[in-house]
Design a protein around this motif. Structure first.
Motif, PDB file in Angstrom:
ATOM      1  N   VAL A 165       0.842  -1.183   0.000  1.00 23.96           N
ATOM      2  CA  VAL A 165       0.000   0.000   0.000  1.00 23.96           C
ATOM      3  C   VAL A 165       0.882   1.240   0.000  1.00 23.96           C
ATOM      4  N   THR A 166       0.511   2.253  -0.782  1.00 23.78           N
ATOM      5  CA  THR A 166       1.260   3.506  -0.805  1.00 23.78           C
ATOM      6  C   THR A 166       0.415   4.617  -0.215  1.00 23.78           C
ATOM      7  N   SER A 167       1.036   5.375   0.695  1.00 23.38           N
ATOM      8  CA  SER A 167       0.355   6.510   1.301  1.00 23.38           C
ATOM      9  C   SER A 167       1.356   7.632   1.507  1.00 23.38           C
ATOM     10  N   VAL A 210      -0.037  10.943   2.339  1.00 24.32           N
ATOM     11  CA  VAL A 210      -0.722  11.738   3.359  1.00 24.32           C
ATOM     12  C   VAL A 210      -0.952  10.835   4.562  1.00 24.32           C
ATOM     13  N   LYS A 211      -0.128  10.988   5.591  1.00 19.64           N
ATOM     14  CA  LYS A 211      -0.225  10.062   6.728  1.00 19.64           C
ATOM     15  C   LYS A 211       0.386  10.662   7.976  1.00 19.64           C
ATOM     16  N   ASP A 212       0.118  10.018   9.111  1.00 20.68           N
ATOM     17  CA  ASP A 212       0.719  10.413  10.379  1.00 20.68           C
ATOM     18  C   ASP A 212       2.235  10.360  10.223  1.00 20.68           C
ATOM     19  N   LEU A 249       4.518   7.348  10.733  1.00 17.86           N
ATOM     20  CA  LEU A 249       4.507   6.213   9.801  1.00 17.86           C
ATOM     21  C   LEU A 249       5.542   6.374   8.687  1.00 17.86           C
ATOM     22  N   ILE A 283      -3.270  -4.306   7.098  1.00 16.78           N
ATOM     23  CA  ILE A 283      -2.079  -3.609   6.615  1.00 16.78           C
ATOM     24  C   ILE A 283      -1.074  -3.648   7.766  1.00 16.78           C
ATOM     25  N   THR A 338       2.777   4.946  15.496  1.00 17.50           N
ATOM     26  CA  THR A 338       1.328   4.738  15.503  1.00 17.50           C
ATOM     27  C   THR A 338       0.987   3.494  14.680  1.00 17.50           C
ATOM     28  N   LEU A 384      -6.250   4.106   6.287  1.00 16.17           N
ATOM     29  CA  LEU A 384      -5.798   3.113   7.260  1.00 16.17           C
ATOM     30  C   LEU A 384      -6.240   3.555   8.648  1.00 16.17           C
ATOM     31  N   VAL A 444      -5.162   7.203  10.216  1.00 17.40           N
ATOM     32  CA  VAL A 444      -3.798   7.745  10.256  1.00 17.40           C
ATOM     33  C   VAL A 444      -3.137   7.859   8.887  1.00 17.40           C
ATOM     34  N   ALA A 445      -3.784   7.391   7.826  1.00 12.77           N
ATOM     35  CA  ALA A 445      -3.177   7.480   6.496  1.00 12.77           C
ATOM     36  C   ALA A 445      -4.255   7.402   5.424  1.00 12.77           C
ATOM     37  N   LYS A 446      -4.046   8.188   4.371  1.00 12.64           N
ATOM     38  CA  LYS A 446      -4.909   8.087   3.189  1.00 12.64           C
ATOM     39  C   LYS A 446      -4.213   7.116   2.228  1.00 12.64           C
ATOM     40  N   VAL A 447      -4.938   6.117   1.726  1.00 12.97           N
ATOM     41  CA  VAL A 447      -4.340   5.138   0.817  1.00 12.97           C
ATOM     42  C   VAL A 447      -4.449   5.655  -0.601  1.00 12.97           C
TER      43      VAL A 447
END
Lengths: 88, 88, 88, 88, 88
Positions: free
Chosen positions: C10-12, C14-16, C19, C42, C73, E56, E79-82
Motif C-alpha cells: 500500500v502507498t500513502s 498523506v499520513k501520520d 509512519l 495492513i 502509531t 488506514l 492515520v493514512a490516506k491510501v
C-alpha cells in the motif's frame, strides 16, 4: 463487558505460577434472550458464580484490574453476577 | 483465556530478535466438545505442551506477563495445560 | 500471533508522521493449509518479506514492541518469516 | 468506536466494588441503516442515554479513559450520543 | 491497521469532553477489491479524508498515539490516506 453463562470449569495443574489459586470457569457468550452463542472463554471467577448463572466478563488488560487478579497472567475475569435484565 | 488445541509448530529463523529461543506452536480454537474451530494462532509455549494437548492461551498485552515472555514481542502465550473439563 | 500471507503493498503519502519510512504490506490471514481467509490487514514489515511469503503478525500494543516500531502509531507488525510448518 | 443502540439494562448487586454506582446498559451493535447486528455488550453510560438511543462505545483500555470510569474495572463505555448520521 | 472506506460522518453534541473538536467519520472495512464488508466503525480523522476515500485505521490503545488524539477517549483513528494498492 460481555454477558456470559457459566457452563463448566477447567482443571489445570501444569500452569503459569501466577494462575495458582484461581477458579477457572468455562463460559459461553449469550445473546439478548440468554441463548448461548458459539463463543467460549475460560475466565477467572472473582464473585462466586455457580453453573448456569449469568455473569459480566471483562477481557484484555482490564481483566487484571480487580484486587484478586492484579499482576496475574489473566485476560478474562468475571466481575459481576447478573441478577436482572430489563429489555425495552 | 481461549481454550486451544496444539496442532503443530512453526519454524522461523528470520525474525525479531526478541523471539529467539521460543517454541512457536500452531494452535486451533476449540469449542465445548473440543472440536476445532476455524480460528488459528501461533503462540509461545511456556508450559511444555505436546501435540493434540489442550491449553489455555492468553492474548494481547497479557501474553507478555509471564516470566518467560516479559518484554518480548509476543501477543499469544500458552499459560496452562488443561487436564480436565467439567461441564454441567 | 496470526499467520498471514503477503498479498501486496500500500502507498500513502498523506499520513501520520510517525509512519514515515515504513513499508506497509497488505496481508491476508491464512488457515492450516495456507489457504487465504477473508481477513485482511495492513502491517509494517520489519523482517524483509516478499510477496506470497508467510509471516507472523503481532497486533495491538505488541506491534509497537520492536526496535523499528517503538513509539510509532502502528497496530500490526510482521515480526517473523515462516519457513516451515509441521502439522501433526 | 462502535455504533450501538441501547436495548435495555442490567442489574447486578454481587459485583466488583469498582463497578458500584454505574448504570450498566445492554447495547447492540448496529449497521449503516441502524439495523441491529448479533453483537451485544454491557457498557457503562457516561452521557445519560435512554432506550433506543444510538451511542458511540469505546472498548478495551480506552473505556477507562473518561473521568467517570478512570481506574474502574470497565472495558466498555458509552462516550457520545449520536444525534445525526450523514451518509454520502 | 485495517483498510477502510469513508462512508459518512456522525454528529454528536452530548459527548465526553475529550471528544470535542474531532471530526467523527463513519467507516466501513473493505477487502482486497475494495468491496465493503459488514464491519463499521466510527473513527477520528487526523489526515483530512473525504467521502469514498480509502484510509488506514488504527484501533485500541494505538488510536491515542497520534499528536491529535493523545490523551483522548478514542479507540479508532484514521492515520493514512491510501493512494495506491499494489497486488501481486
Amino acid at each position: 463487558m460481555k454477558m456470559v453463562k457459566v457452563v463448566g470449569s477447567v482443571t489445570s495443574t501444569v500452569k503459569d505460577s501466577s494462575l495458582e489459586g484461581f477458579k477457572l470457569l468455562f463460559v459461553q457468550s449469550v445473546d439478548l434472550e440468554l441463548k448461548g452463542k458459539k463463543e467460549y472463554f475460560i475466565a477467572v471467577d472473582t464473585v462466586g458464580l455457580g453453573e448456569d448463572e449469568i455473569a459480566l466478563m471483562v477481557t484484555g488488560s482490564t481483566a487484571k484490574r480487580t484486587e484478586i487478579t492484579s499482576g496475574r497472567t489473566v485476560d478474562g475475569t468475571l466481575v459481576a453476577k447478573v441478577e436482572r435484565i430489563d429489555l425495552k
